[in-house]
Design a protein around this motif. Structure first.
Motif, PDB file in Angstrom:
ATOM      1  N   ASN A 224       0.844  -1.192   0.000  1.00  0.00           N
ATOM      2  CA  ASN A 224       0.000   0.000   0.000  1.00  0.00           C
ATOM      3  C   ASN A 224       0.877   1.239   0.000  1.00  0.00           C
ATOM      4  O   ASN A 224       2.019   1.213   0.472  1.00  0.00           O
ATOM      5  CB  ASN A 224      -0.900   0.028   1.229  1.00  0.00           C
ATOM      6  N   ASN A 225       0.340   2.347  -0.469  1.00  0.00           N
ATOM      7  CA  ASN A 225       1.100   3.586  -0.518  1.00  0.00           C
ATOM      8  C   ASN A 225       1.445   4.079   0.888  1.00  0.00           C
ATOM      9  O   ASN A 225       2.503   4.638   1.115  1.00  0.00           O
ATOM     10  CB  ASN A 225       0.324   4.652  -1.294  1.00  0.00           C
ATOM     11  N   SER A 226       0.555   3.854   1.869  1.00  0.00           N
ATOM     12  CA  SER A 226       0.866   4.279   3.242  1.00  0.00           C
ATOM     13  C   SER A 226       2.073   3.529   3.786  1.00  0.00           C
ATOM     14  O   SER A 226       2.889   4.108   4.496  1.00  0.00           O
ATOM     15  CB  SER A 226      -0.278   4.029   4.199  1.00  0.00           C
ATOM     16  N   ASP A 227       2.182   2.243   3.465  1.00  0.00           N
ATOM     17  CA  ASP A 227       3.332   1.470   3.924  1.00  0.00           C
ATOM     18  C   ASP A 227       4.623   1.939   3.263  1.00  0.00           C
ATOM     19  O   ASP A 227       5.688   1.927   3.876  1.00  0.00           O
ATOM     20  CB  ASP A 227       3.116  -0.020   3.655  1.00  0.00           C
ATOM     21  N   LEU A 228       4.526   2.377   2.024  1.00  0.00           N
ATOM     22  CA  LEU A 228       5.691   2.927   1.334  1.00  0.00           C
ATOM     23  C   LEU A 228       6.132   4.235   1.986  1.00  0.00           C
ATOM     24  O   LEU A 228       7.322   4.470   2.186  1.00  0.00           O
ATOM     25  CB  LEU A 228       5.366   3.140  -0.144  1.00  0.00           C
ATOM     26  N   ILE A 229       5.179   5.068   2.374  1.00  0.00           N
ATOM     27  CA  ILE A 229       5.497   6.322   3.054  1.00  0.00           C
ATOM     28  C   ILE A 229       6.152   6.048   4.403  1.00  0.00           C
ATOM     29  O   ILE A 229       7.148   6.690   4.760  1.00  0.00           O
ATOM     30  CB  ILE A 229       4.231   7.182   3.210  1.00  0.00           C
ATOM     31  N   ILE A 230       5.631   5.083   5.136  1.00  0.00           N
ATOM     32  CA  ILE A 230       6.212   4.718   6.433  1.00  0.00           C
ATOM     33  C   ILE A 230       7.634   4.210   6.256  1.00  0.00           C
ATOM     34  O   ILE A 230       8.539   4.558   7.021  1.00  0.00           O
ATOM     35  CB  ILE A 230       5.334   3.670   7.135  1.00  0.00           C
ATOM     36  N   ALA A 231       7.865   3.399   5.226  1.00  0.00           N
ATOM     37  CA  ALA A 231       9.212   2.874   4.978  1.00  0.00           C
ATOM     38  C   ALA A 231      10.192   3.989   4.640  1.00  0.00           C
ATOM     39  O   ALA A 231      11.348   3.969   5.072  1.00  0.00           O
ATOM     40  CB  ALA A 231       9.171   1.846   3.848  1.00  0.00           C
ATOM     41  N   VAL A 232       9.748   4.983   3.877  1.00  0.00           N
ATOM     42  CA  VAL A 232      10.620   6.109   3.534  1.00  0.00           C
ATOM     43  C   VAL A 232      10.939   6.932   4.783  1.00  0.00           C
ATOM     44  O   VAL A 232      12.084   7.340   4.991  1.00  0.00           O
ATOM     45  CB  VAL A 232       9.981   6.988   2.437  1.00  0.00           C
ATOM     46  N   GLU A 233       9.940   7.148   5.644  1.00  0.00           N
ATOM     47  CA  GLU A 233      10.191   7.874   6.896  1.00  0.00           C
ATOM     48  C   GLU A 233      11.224   7.153   7.755  1.00  0.00           C
ATOM     49  O   GLU A 233      12.128   7.773   8.307  1.00  0.00           O
ATOM     50  CB  GLU A 233       8.892   8.033   7.686  1.00  0.00           C
ATOM     51  N   GLU A 234      11.079   5.843   7.873  1.00  0.00           N
ATOM     52  CA  GLU A 234      12.039   5.060   8.665  1.00  0.00           C
ATOM     53  C   GLU A 234      13.424   5.088   8.020  1.00  0.00           C
ATOM     54  O   GLU A 234      14.432   5.123   8.709  1.00  0.00           O
ATOM     55  CB  GLU A 234      11.545   3.624   8.813  1.00  0.00           C
TER      56      GLU A 234
END
Length: 145
Positions: free
Chosen positions: A74-84
């Motif tokens: 999901n796009n939200s999981d991609l955003i979370i991965a980039v933040e981490e």
């Protein structure tokens, strides 16, 4: 008299600015008019600004039940991965899938941020575009075969 006019104009300007700031959530109509390349360019805007744009548009897409899902992520999981990845200083990210496992997709962090931004904008703009072009996909709608 001039002082009164000056105060009134400042008050009116302030009111316009604050009303414009409160209602600036993206809509499918506004996303269709946005220049996606300019907003999602890491070289021009920096990764933090691109990620902030991705969050705003993804939240609007989720509110309209339009969140992108690509390669089981999901796009939200991609955003979370980039933040981490930004916090840890990583050069590549490996987002988790919807089942909580690491995906097979490993992306450079700049590309992942750009991709998350483009997916957030595209979800909204495609929803707006589909309202006027869906009839082109319907067989027999005025065409003779």
């Amino acid at each position: 008299m001039r002082k009164l006019l000056l105060n009134l104009s400042i008050a009116a300007t302030t009111a316009l600015v604050f009303t414009a700031c409160t209602g600036n959530a993206p809509t499918p109509q506004s996303a269709a008019k946005v220049d996606e390349k300019a907003l999602c360019s890491v070289e021009k805007n920096g990764i933090e600004q691109v990620l902030a744009t991705a969050k705003v548009y993804n939240e609007a897409a989720k509110a309209n039940k339009l969140e992108f899902r690509r390669l089981s992520v999901n796009n939200s999981d991609l955003i979370i991965a980039v933040e981490e990845g930004i916090r840890s200083g990583a050069k590549e990210v490996n987002p988790k899938t919807f089942k909580g496992k690491k995906s097979k997709t490993v992306l450079p962090i700049e590309f992942a941020a750009t991709r998350a931004c483009k997916f957030g904008i595209a979800a909204l703009s495609q929803a707006h575009e589909a309202k006027s072009t869906w009839r082109l996909a319907v067989p027999g709608d005025g065409f003779k075969y």
